[in-house]
Design a protein around this motif. Sequence first.
Motif, short mmCIF file in Angstrom:
data_model
loop_
_atom_site.label_atom_id
_atom_site.label_comp_id
_atom_site.label_asym_id
_atom_site.label_seq_id
_atom_site.Cartn_x
_atom_site.Cartn_y
_atom_site.Cartn_z
N LYS A 193 -46.49 53.31 -71.08
CA LYS A 193 -45.12 53.97 -70.74
C LYS A 193 -44.77 54.09 -69.19
CE LYS A 193 -43.55 57.54 -73.24
NZ LYS A 193 -42.16 57.19 -73.70
N LEU A 194 -46.02 54.64 -68.62
CA LEU A 194 -45.74 54.96 -67.18
C LEU A 194 -45.74 53.60 -66.56
CD1 LEU A 194 -48.80 57.32 -66.53
CD2 LEU A 194 -46.46 57.82 -66.31
N ASP A 248 -48.62 61.95 -59.51
CA ASP A 248 -47.31 62.13 -60.02
C ASP A 248 -47.05 61.53 -61.38
OD1 ASP A 248 -46.69 63.60 -57.80
OD2 ASP A 248 -45.55 61.91 -56.75
N SER A 249 -47.67 60.38 -61.43
CA SER A 249 -47.49 59.79 -62.84
C SER A 249 -48.34 60.47 -63.89
CB SER A 249 -47.90 58.28 -62.71
OG SER A 249 -49.13 58.18 -62.49
N LYS A 252 -46.25 63.28 -65.23
CA LYS A 252 -45.34 62.79 -65.88
C LYS A 252 -46.24 62.48 -67.67
CE LYS A 252 -41.61 61.43 -67.59
NZ LYS A 252 -40.23 61.79 -67.16
N ARG A 282 -48.69 63.97 -68.63
CA ARG A 282 -49.16 65.36 -69.04
C ARG A 282 -47.96 65.89 -69.83
NH1 ARG A 282 -53.45 68.27 -67.28
NH2 ARG A 282 -53.92 66.89 -65.73
N PHE A 283 -46.75 65.66 -69.41
CA PHE A 283 -45.51 66.13 -70.05
C PHE A 283 -45.20 65.50 -71.39
CE2 PHE A 283 -40.92 64.87 -70.32
CZ PHE A 283 -40.48 66.01 -70.44
N TRP A 284 -45.56 64.00 -71.33
CA TRP A 284 -45.07 63.46 -72.47
C TRP A 284 -46.15 63.71 -73.57
CZ3 TRP A 284 -44.69 58.36 -69.43
CH2 TRP A 284 -43.51 58.19 -69.16
N ALA A 292 -43.42 66.92 -74.49
CA ALA A 292 -42.28 66.77 -73.77
C ALA A 292 -41.24 67.83 -73.52
CB ALA A 292 -41.34 65.46 -73.98
N ASP A 301 -39.24 70.49 -71.84
CA ASP A 301 -38.67 70.88 -70.57
C ASP A 301 -38.94 72.02 -69.65
OD1 ASP A 301 -37.12 68.25 -70.74
OD2 ASP A 301 -35.39 69.30 -71.35
N GLU A 341 -36.50 64.40 -73.52
CA GLU A 341 -37.33 63.09 -73.77
C GLU A 341 -38.24 63.18 -74.98
OE1 GLU A 341 -39.21 60.71 -70.81
OE2 GLU A 341 -38.52 62.46 -69.39
#
Length: 383
Positions: free
Chosen positions: A68-69, A207-208, A211, A213-215, A219, A221, A230
């Motif tokens: 995904k990244l 930074d990636s 991202k 970690r968020f997914w 996800a 917000d 997302e």
Amino acid sequence: MPHNRIYLSPPHMTGREMEYIKAAFDSNWIAPLGPHVDAFEREMADYVGAAGALALSSGTAALHLALKLAGVGRGDRVFCSDLTFAASVNPVFYEGAEPVFIDAEPESWNLSPGALQRAFDDAEREGRLPKAVVAADLYGQSADYGPIGQICDRYNVPLVEDAAEALGATYRGRKCGALGRWNILSFNGNKIITTSGGGMLLSDDEDSLAKARFWATQARDRAPWYQHSEIGYNYRLSNLLAAVGRAQLTVIEDRVAARRAVFGRYAAALGDIPGVSFMPEASFGRHNRWLSVVLVDPERAGLSPLDLMETLEGENIESRPLWKPMHLQPVFEAFPFYAHEGKGAPAVSADLFKKGLCLPSGSSLAEEEQGRIVALLRGTLQP
Ligand SMILES: Cc1ncc(COP(=O)(O)O)c(C=O)c1O
């Protein structure tokens, strides 16, 4: 059965795991985050030499997030190692993309740089470059990342290192798990260290990782309520399992040494038998010998690996054929394949599959047990 079963690669605990787990219980961090998760990420990133890490529920989850990244999406192509476990490839389909399989080369049994270059030549001509290259480090041996990395850089395509089997292995002095843009490890129960189940995504691109970690945490917000812009996943590693992983990581060098010793004993005891050889160690790195692989040439040895597997099973000893190459899998056979020696040449991966057998390789395998395996193999191969 006359003896207790000898397994292919059983978990090998250090005795210290319970101390770490007790700390988690005492602090009531029984959650998919917590101090052990944070510390396990830091310690593993330091060990392999990556800037950051994200502990996850499996290596497969880590690979999914890496793709995904890389921006892999519907209709895209991903170039993948042919000689590997299907988990290297399945996440390509989670994103609606398609694999192109790249043969193994004989020195390391990993992704062939020559076949990779030919796949890129064709892809460029068709105007359809892949979104990522996934290279696996088979049985704990690094792929040849110098030429592979150069090819990927030339086309500006990110490289994902599937180091699920290769913790503790090296490539030209650098550790596996830090050789691609994104890198994944597995801590499944049969791996060189385990958390029972678990995995990790590592990268210098922090930074990636944020991202990912968020997914991996649904996800969510940044908002006072549950808000989602997302699609997310529940992919984080439990703090209890990270506790096990931290204890295991303290002994990784011992585990590599023990597995290498197991391999060395097989090779010394059986290497002289006609038609018998072993997985080579490439000149460019240290193999962790996660699994010891013997090659038996049926024509010269008069026996196939499946015959040997049956003989071992008769004595309650587990062994297993090599991974069946991806281009020969019913589920993947419609996708393109690039052979090491060029179009129409026989596949190196298929030849290895025909001859190879993974022998019991655990770091806790007793010398007496290994002696029994060796005697049985010798008696079968040279009656
Ligand atoms: C090469 C390879 N890739 C990926 C995986 C997937 O790891 P996991 O079982 O942690 O999902 C494994 C092992 O299981 C593997 O051997």
